[in-house]
Every structure is written in C-alpha cells, then in structure tokens.
Design an enzyme around this catalytic site. Structure first.
Site, PDB file in Angstrom:
ATOM      1  NE  ARG A 138       2.869  17.368  -0.876  1.00 36.67           N
ATOM      2  CZ  ARG A 138       2.471  16.110  -1.124  1.00 36.67           C
ATOM      3  NH1 ARG A 138       3.323  15.226  -1.588  1.00 36.67           N
ATOM      4  NH2 ARG A 138       1.222  15.739  -0.896  1.00 36.67           N
ATOM      5  CG  ASP A 150      -3.803   2.626  10.733  1.00 38.78           C
ATOM      6  OD1 ASP A 150      -2.877   2.264   9.967  1.00 38.78           O
ATOM      7  OD2 ASP A 150      -3.617   3.357  11.715  1.00 38.78           O
ATOM      8  CE1 TYR A 163       6.776  -9.261   2.655  1.00 36.24           C
ATOM      9  CE2 TYR A 163       5.319 -10.826   1.582  1.00 36.24           C
ATOM     10  CZ  TYR A 163       5.710 -10.130   2.709  1.00 36.24           C
ATOM     11  OH  TYR A 163       5.024 -10.309   3.886  1.00 36.24           O
ATOM     12  CB  SER A 169       3.277   6.825   3.020  1.00 37.02           C
ATOM     13  OG  SER A 169       4.274   7.581   3.687  1.00 37.02           O
ATOM     14  N   GLY A 171      -5.565  12.139   3.842  1.00 34.91           N
ATOM     15  CA  GLY A 171      -6.466  12.166   2.687  1.00 34.91           C
ATOM     16  C   GLY A 171      -7.844  12.650   3.110  1.00 34.91           C
ATOM     17  CE1 TYR A 193       7.046   9.953   2.381  1.00 35.87           C
ATOM     18  CE2 TYR A 193       8.908  11.136   1.419  1.00 35.87           C
ATOM     19  CZ  TYR A 193       7.671  10.527   1.280  1.00 35.87           C
ATOM     20  OH  TYR A 193       7.071  10.483   0.034  1.00 35.87           O
TER      21      TYR A 193
HETATM   22  P1  NAD Z   1      -1.267  12.187   0.480  1.00 36.24           P
HETATM   23  O1  NAD Z   1      -0.902  12.514   1.882  1.00 36.24           O
HETATM   24  O2  NAD Z   1      -2.198  13.094  -0.235  1.00 36.24           O
HETATM   25  O3  NAD Z   1      -1.846  10.704   0.375  1.00 36.24           O
HETATM   26  C1  NAD Z   1      -1.440   9.655   1.225  1.00 36.24           C
HETATM   27  C2  NAD Z   1      -2.678   8.865   1.614  1.00 36.24           C
HETATM   28  O4  NAD Z   1      -2.301   7.754   2.444  1.00 36.24           O
HETATM   29  C3  NAD Z   1      -3.669   9.709   2.435  1.00 36.24           C
HETATM   30  O5  NAD Z   1      -4.962   9.589   1.886  1.00 36.24           O
HETATM   31  C4  NAD Z   1      -3.586   9.109   3.836  1.00 36.24           C
HETATM   32  O6  NAD Z   1      -4.782   9.261   4.572  1.00 36.24           O
HETATM   33  C5  NAD Z   1      -3.235   7.655   3.510  1.00 36.24           C
HETATM   34  N1  NAD Z   1      -2.604   6.966   4.644  1.00 36.24           N
HETATM   35  C6  NAD Z   1      -1.538   7.377   5.377  1.00 36.24           C
HETATM   36  N2  NAD Z   1      -1.264   6.462   6.333  1.00 36.24           N
HETATM   37  C7  NAD Z   1      -2.160   5.455   6.200  1.00 36.24           C
HETATM   38  C8  NAD Z   1      -2.399   4.229   6.892  1.00 36.24           C
HETATM   39  N3  NAD Z   1      -1.653   3.866   7.955  1.00 36.24           N
HETATM   40  N4  NAD Z   1      -3.419   3.424   6.476  1.00 36.24           N
HETATM   41  C9  NAD Z   1      -4.190   3.787   5.427  1.00 36.24           C
HETATM   42  N5  NAD Z   1      -4.006   4.936   4.720  1.00 36.24           N
HETATM   43  C10 NAD Z   1      -3.012   5.761   5.120  1.00 36.24           C
HETATM   44  O7  NAD Z   1       0.125  12.082  -0.315  1.00 36.24           O
HETATM   45  P2  NAD Z   1       0.397  11.924  -1.874  1.00 36.24           P
HETATM   46  O8  NAD Z   1       1.159  13.102  -2.320  1.00 36.24           O
HETATM   47  O9  NAD Z   1      -0.841  11.556  -2.581  1.00 36.24           O
HETATM   48  O10 NAD Z   1       1.413  10.686  -1.880  1.00 36.24           O
HETATM   49  C11 NAD Z   1       0.957   9.368  -2.142  1.00 36.24           C
HETATM   50  C12 NAD Z   1       2.141   8.423  -2.182  1.00 36.24           C
HETATM   51  O11 NAD Z   1       3.056   8.831  -3.206  1.00 36.24           O
HETATM   52  C13 NAD Z   1       2.934   8.384  -0.874  1.00 36.24           C
HETATM   53  O12 NAD Z   1       3.341   7.059  -0.624  1.00 36.24           O
HETATM   54  C14 NAD Z   1       4.142   9.250  -1.167  1.00 36.24           C
HETATM   55  O13 NAD Z   1       5.255   8.834  -0.430  1.00 36.24           O
HETATM   56  C15 NAD Z   1       4.348   9.007  -2.656  1.00 36.24           C
HETATM   57  N6  NAD Z   1       5.024  10.162  -3.279  1.00 36.24           N
HETATM   58  C16 NAD Z   1       4.352  11.308  -3.575  1.00 36.24           C
HETATM   59  C17 NAD Z   1       5.025  12.363  -4.152  1.00 36.24           C
HETATM   60  C18 NAD Z   1       4.343  13.652  -4.539  1.00 36.24           C
HETATM   61  O14 NAD Z   1       4.992  14.559  -5.080  1.00 36.24           O
HETATM   62  N7  NAD Z   1       3.048  13.811  -4.321  1.00 36.24           N
HETATM   63  C19 NAD Z   1       6.400  12.266  -4.404  1.00 36.24           C
HETATM   64  C20 NAD Z   1       7.064  11.096  -4.048  1.00 36.24           C
HETATM   65  C21 NAD Z   1       6.360  10.026  -3.512  1.00 36.24           C
END
Ligand code: NAD
Length: 322
Positions: free
Chosen positions: A193, A63, A166, A82, A44, A152
């Site tokens: 992507r 983290d 939980y 994630s 992010g 993943y």
């Molecule tokens: P992204 O990578 O933009 O955002 C993920 C965020 O999590 C980032 O800001 C990253 O810095 C933070 N992060 C990662 N590991 C961390 C940790 N250990 N501690 C604190 N922060 C942490 O991805 P996104 O597309 O915004 O996805 C967000 C969520 O939605 C994810 O869980 C992803 O699996 C889920 N998701 C997204 C999509 C999609 O199409 N975008 C589809 C299915 C699921």
C-alpha cells in the site's frame, strides 16, 4: 475462557491480529470491553496483539471460512477478517472470495445466534473506479468483476448484500462501514500500500516509486480516527452503509512529496507503470458520518505520518530488502 463480568460488554473482532483489527482490539480493551480476537494469521501477526494482556482479552486461531462456535456471550461483532492490500488479495484470490462469502455468512450466523450487533468492515473499493466524485453512499459503483481487483471488490459487495439480507430477512442488528484508505503503525512495510511503501523507501533513502504520473488521487485517514469511527458506528442504531475516511484528497505525487518532507528524507521520486484497474480518484463524502455519528477525522496527515514514522523506527524497518 474469558472471565465473565455481567455488566461488561463482550466484543468479537474477526481479523483482530491484522493492522486495523489490532488497533480496534486495543481501543475496545482500553474502553472496558472483554475482547475475543479471531484470526487465521493469513495476513495478520501475533506480534500485533502480543502487548494486549489480561483476562479481558483472548485470541483464537481459526479460519472463518469453516464453521465457528464461540462459547461466550457476545454483544457486538466486528467483522474485519479479509486480506486487504492488493498484493495480499491477488496472492490469495480464492481465500479472499471465500472469507467475504462463507466467512461473512459464518460470522453473521454467529452474531444472529448471540443476538449481537454486527459491523461489516466494507471498503471504498466497492465503488471501483468511480464515476461519481466524491463518493457518497448512494453511489452503486463502477467495478470490473473479472479484473485482478475483482476478487476483493466483489467479495465485499457480496458481503454487503448478505449483511443487508440478514438484517432485512432475519432481523439481525447490522451496520456497514465503507472504509477508505487508512494508515498507521503496524502496517506491514511490504504490504504494497502507498504509505508503508513510501515510508519504507524514504527511511532507507531509496527512490519512492509512484505509479503512473502520480495524478491519481486518494485520501488518507489515520488509524486512531478510523477505529473511533468504527466504534461510534457499532454504538449507533444505523443499518445503512456509512463512509469512514478522510475527506482531504491529494494526488499520489503530493503524498510522496509529503512523506519525503515529513520524513526528512533525501529520496528522489521515480515513476512506474500504473496497475490494472487502479482507480483514478478516491475521496469519501462523509456527510452521513458527520450527521449520524458526529464523526470526522482529527489527525492531520503530517501528524499521522510522524506517529507512523516513530513506530516504524522503533520496529526497525528492514531497509535491506527494499
Ligand atoms: P490486514 O490484512 O492487516 O488484516 C486482515 C486480518 O484478517 C488479518 O489479520 C488476517 O490474518 C485476517 N484474516 C484473513 N482471512 C481470514 C480468515 N479466513 N479467517 C480468519 N482471519 C482471516 O488488513 P487491514 O488493513 O487491517 O483490513 C482489515 C479490514 O478492513 C479488511 O476487511 C479490509 O477489507 C477493511 N479495509 C481496510 C482498509 C485499510 O485502508 N486498511 C480500507 C478499506 C477496508
């Protein structure tokens, strides 16, 4: 400290500086929530949340794989942290497994201490390369645990199992969103992507790279629709997984052609080798979301692409590095 208002709900958004998380923070602040955003900025960026100002929003750089203490009342926890794009989770395989396991455990523990409702951002990837089409929540999936996507897919499957444990054993109020491909402003142009890649290439008049013969299908949901779905699910009393995504299925080749048309681009299409374990089909059955949440996407692909292109043009996509 966030300024405390007794009648205003407080939401924790993990991964709130990411693509989806930052839009969710916008939505929640816009709807009167106090929002605490926790993110370690692995994938992010502070640029995604820089515009959110005021005493109802706070960012914590942390983290989640290490213990987290929050000195705030929390009413709802949205656990999005994630890595999410294949490029990111294959670059960060151990972090992906750890945030899905320890990170989810820590966040669930926090929600339990605060007696908050907990929403897990799960994914259509838990269905793997599906043998059921379209995918409904009753399908258990077809995942390769040792392939490059396993870190993943299995992290999210484990996170779902822990969330249900939980709920069942600890009485936590939980829900699980199985999110299908979502796109929109703030996706990083180089996150690998399909939509940001095609847009970056089309806007720079470079060839669009389609994997395989482009016949593999996906369905694409605009981010505003998805965020509304997450909010409705958190507000509902549902505990079992709910698919959130667009039910409009299309091939990757059709998507590339649509991006070229909507973007007014003259790019050609070229074909590259299919990545390992790339799912052949992907389309959500959203019957449960319609019935339980009264939710379905409203923004068409063309409209969503136009909005995304407008945002990309503003942020001057780095076409030199295409
Ligand atoms: P992204 O990578 O933009 O955002 C993920 C965020 O999590 C980032 O800001 C990253 O810095 C933070 N992060 C990662 N590991 C961390 C940790 N250990 N501690 C604190 N922060 C942490 O991805 P996104 O597309 O915004 O996805 C967000 C969520 O939605 C994810 O869980 C992803 O699996 C889920 N998701 C997204 C999509 C999609 O199409 N975008 C589809 C299915 C699921």
């Amino acid at each position: 400290m966030l300024v405390y208002h007794p009648n205003v709900a407080t939401a924790l958004v993990t991964g709130g500086a990411g693509f989806l998380g930052s839009h969710l923070c916008d939505f929640l602040v816009g709807n009167g929530y106090r929002v605490l955003c926790v993110d370690n900025l692995d994938t992010g960026s502070l640029a995604n949340i820089d515009h959110i100002r005021g005493e109802d929003f706070r960012f914590l750089n942390h983290d989640l794989t290490s213990h987290v203490e929050i000195d705030e009342r929390l009413d709802v926890v949205f656990h999005l942290a994630s890595p999410a794009s294949p490029i990111d989770y294959q670059r960060l395989p151990l972090q992906t497994l750890k945030v899905g396991s320890y990170g989810t455990h820590n966040t669930l523990g926090l929600a339990k201490n605060k007696r908050a409702r907990f929403l897990l951002a799960s994914t259509s990837e838990i269905y793997g390369d599906p043998l059921m089409h379209p995918q409904s929540e009753s399908y258990w999936g077809n995942v390769n645990p040792i392939g490059p996507r396993g870190v993943y897919d299995e992290a999210k499957r484990y996170a779902e199992a822990m969330t249900m444990a939980y709920h069942r054993q600890q009485g936590l109020d939980t829900c699980i969103a199985r999110i299908f491909n979502t796109y929109g402003p703030r996706m990083r142009p180089h996150d690998g992507r399909a939509i940001p890649t095609f847009l970056r290439q089309a806007l720079a008049s470079k060839p669009l790279t389609v994997f395989g013969d482009g016949s593999q299908t996906r369905s694409f949901c605009y981010v505003d629709d998805l965020v509304r779905g997450l909010y409705l699910l958190a507000e509902s009393g549902e505990h079992l997984p709910v698919n959130l995504g667009s039910p409009v299925e299309m091939s990757l080749l059709e998507l590339a052609q649509t991006v070229i048309r909507v973007g007014g681009s003259s790019s050609e299409i070229v074909f590259e080798a299919l990545p390992v374990d790339d799912p052949q089909v992907r389309q959500p059955d959203i019957t449960r979301a319609r019935q339980i949440l009264g939710w379905q996407p409203e923004v068409s692909l063309e409209d969503g692409l136009r909005r995304t292109i407008a945002a990309y043009s503003h942020s001057a996509v780095d076409s030199a590095s295409v």
